[in-house]
Write an enzyme that holds these catalytic residues in place. Structure first.
Site, PDB file in Angstrom:
ATOM      1  N   ASP A 241      37.592 -30.004 -40.330  1.00  0.00           N
ATOM      2  CA  ASP A 241      38.951 -30.487 -40.063  1.00  0.00           C
ATOM      3  C   ASP A 241      39.229 -30.542 -38.573  1.00  0.00           C
ATOM      4  O   ASP A 241      39.728 -31.546 -38.051  1.00  0.00           O
ATOM      5  CB  ASP A 241      39.986 -29.575 -40.729  1.00  0.00           C
ATOM      6  CG  ASP A 241      40.089 -29.811 -42.226  1.00  0.00           C
ATOM      7  OD1 ASP A 241      39.487 -30.771 -42.725  1.00  0.00           O
ATOM      8  OD2 ASP A 241      40.772 -29.014 -42.897  1.00  0.00           O
ATOM      9  N   ASP A 254      40.443 -24.828 -40.533  1.00  0.00           N
ATOM     10  CA  ASP A 254      40.556 -25.516 -41.812  1.00  0.00           C
ATOM     11  C   ASP A 254      42.019 -25.488 -42.240  1.00  0.00           C
ATOM     12  O   ASP A 254      42.627 -24.413 -42.339  1.00  0.00           O
ATOM     13  CB  ASP A 254      39.676 -24.818 -42.860  1.00  0.00           C
ATOM     14  CG  ASP A 254      39.178 -25.776 -43.920  1.00  0.00           C
ATOM     15  OD1 ASP A 254      39.055 -26.972 -43.631  1.00  0.00           O
ATOM     16  OD2 ASP A 254      38.911 -25.330 -45.056  1.00  0.00           O
ATOM     17  N   LYS A 256      44.879 -25.967 -44.975  1.00  0.00           N
ATOM     18  CA  LYS A 256      45.087 -25.924 -46.421  1.00  0.00           C
ATOM     19  C   LYS A 256      46.568 -26.095 -46.727  1.00  0.00           C
ATOM     20  O   LYS A 256      47.427 -25.837 -45.887  1.00  0.00           O
ATOM     21  CB  LYS A 256      44.600 -24.602 -47.017  1.00  0.00           C
ATOM     22  CG  LYS A 256      43.129 -24.277 -46.742  1.00  0.00           C
ATOM     23  CD  LYS A 256      42.201 -25.290 -47.383  1.00  0.00           C
ATOM     24  CE  LYS A 256      40.749 -24.897 -47.155  1.00  0.00           C
ATOM     25  NZ  LYS A 256      39.820 -25.934 -47.677  1.00  0.00           N
TER      26      LYS A 256
END
Length: 339
Positions: A241, A254, A256
């Site tokens: 990412d 990352d 989420k």
């Protein structure tokens, strides 16, 4: 393998764990050819706030308030807690057969003033030749996870219908793409917290962007955005990412999303293994002229409440790297047995 035993309020009941085959991404979005009800789809009357979280959680191996964990909680309420056998599971006692290095000593520093790298995935070529981190993790879920995922899936289809379930997957993919596109735009522009909160983002991602606004204040010097990483020795790939500094520390980041608070790292389940896998691949990939020892998992919330940021230092990343190596070995063993 472990053995499950039910401890009801009166007497003991033994329940055999059902074996399931590997659960892949296609399991959730495949078009089922069985006959389905015709007429008005139940999707129109579904509580979207409730079920959007469900589908997205399981599709990405995350768990929210109404996922298979809820089914397990209901069972425990009715029959008593699940008591695992005292024998430790094979995965808990297993060590990687070969301890591949997480960090490579041959490090050449790339100037941070350079534009962030973005290596695009060749989906047709990569899909056929090299397994992804997501695919490997999904294929090596534990029997217990598979058991509750299957039961959850059956309930979802019963509630939404096959057509409604497929429609939700399309909506959630679109929402995920919008969220990451908005993130990329903000990070590349160096926008401030006020800019993020007042930027005219798409309605589907407004809450998530508000949630991470204060986190983005501590993110600087991006090195890679939505970029492909590959471990040639271990033969797997992934899409990172973001690689950037968080409070001065270079991290694989990352992003989420969730509708249930996840204040602890344990709430993120396999996500730390995923981050360690990405970092290990990046560190072995010659196209990246630096090494990353740390990770960051940011959980954004649809209602706009402050996101949770879970940092992984080098020691934690090394632990999850070992767990990743075990999962990778299990995946290869599965493929060998299928030939």
């Amino acid at each position: 393998m472990f053995i499950l035993k039910r401890l009801p309020f009166t007497g003991r009941i033994s329940v055999r764990m059902i074996q399931y085959t590997s659960l892949t991404f296609g399991f959730f979005i495949a078009c089922h050819r069985s006959s389905s009800r015709r007429g008005v789809s139940p999707y129109n009357s579904v509580d979207s706030e409730r079920y959007s979280s469900l589908v997205k959680s399981v599709m990405s191996s995350r768990v929210s308030s109404q996922t298979p964990d809820t089914i397990q909680a209901e069972d425990e309420h009715m029959f008593g807690p699940v008591v695992k056998a005292h024998n430790r599971s094979r995965r808990e006692t297993r060590c990687p057969k070969v301890m591949h290095p997480f960090i490579h000593c041959e490090e050449t520093e790339e100037p941070e003033s350079s534009p962030p790298v973005r290596i695009v995935v060749n989906r047709e070529q990569d899909r056929s030749s090299i397994p992804s981190v997501t695919r490997i993790l999904q294929a090596t879920l534990s029997p217990e996870q598979l058991f509750y995922l299957e039961r959850w899936k059956r309930r979802m289809v019963a509630e939404l219908g096959e057509e409604g379930f497929r429609e939700y997957t399309k909506i959630l993919f679109r929402q995920g793409k919008l969220f990451h596109s908005a993130l990329e735009k903000v990070i590349m522009s160096g926008a401030t917290r006020e800019d993020v909160q007042h930027e005219p983002h798409p309605p589907d991602v407004m809450g998530y962007m508000k949630s991470i606004a204060y986190i983005l204040e501590d993110v600087s010097a991006p090195r890679a955005i939505e970029s492909r990483v590959q471990h040639d020795t271990l033969n797997y790939l992934g899409i990172v990412d973001c690689v950037a500094r968080y409070r001065g520390v270079l991290c694989v980041i990352d992003w989420k999303t969730s509708e249930k608070p996840k204040p602890f790292l344990s709430n993120t389940y396999d996500n730390p293994i995923q981050v360690a896998a990405y970092a290990g691949a990046l560190n072995s990939d010659d196209r990246y002229k630096y090494q990353v020892e740390n990770g960051l998992i940011v959980v954004a919330y649809k209602d706009g409440s402050p996101a949770h940021a879970h940092q992984l230092n080098r020691e934690l990343m090394s632990e999850y790297w070992e767990k990743w190596l075990i999962r990778l070995e299990e995946f290869r063993e599965q493929r060998s047995s299928e030939r």
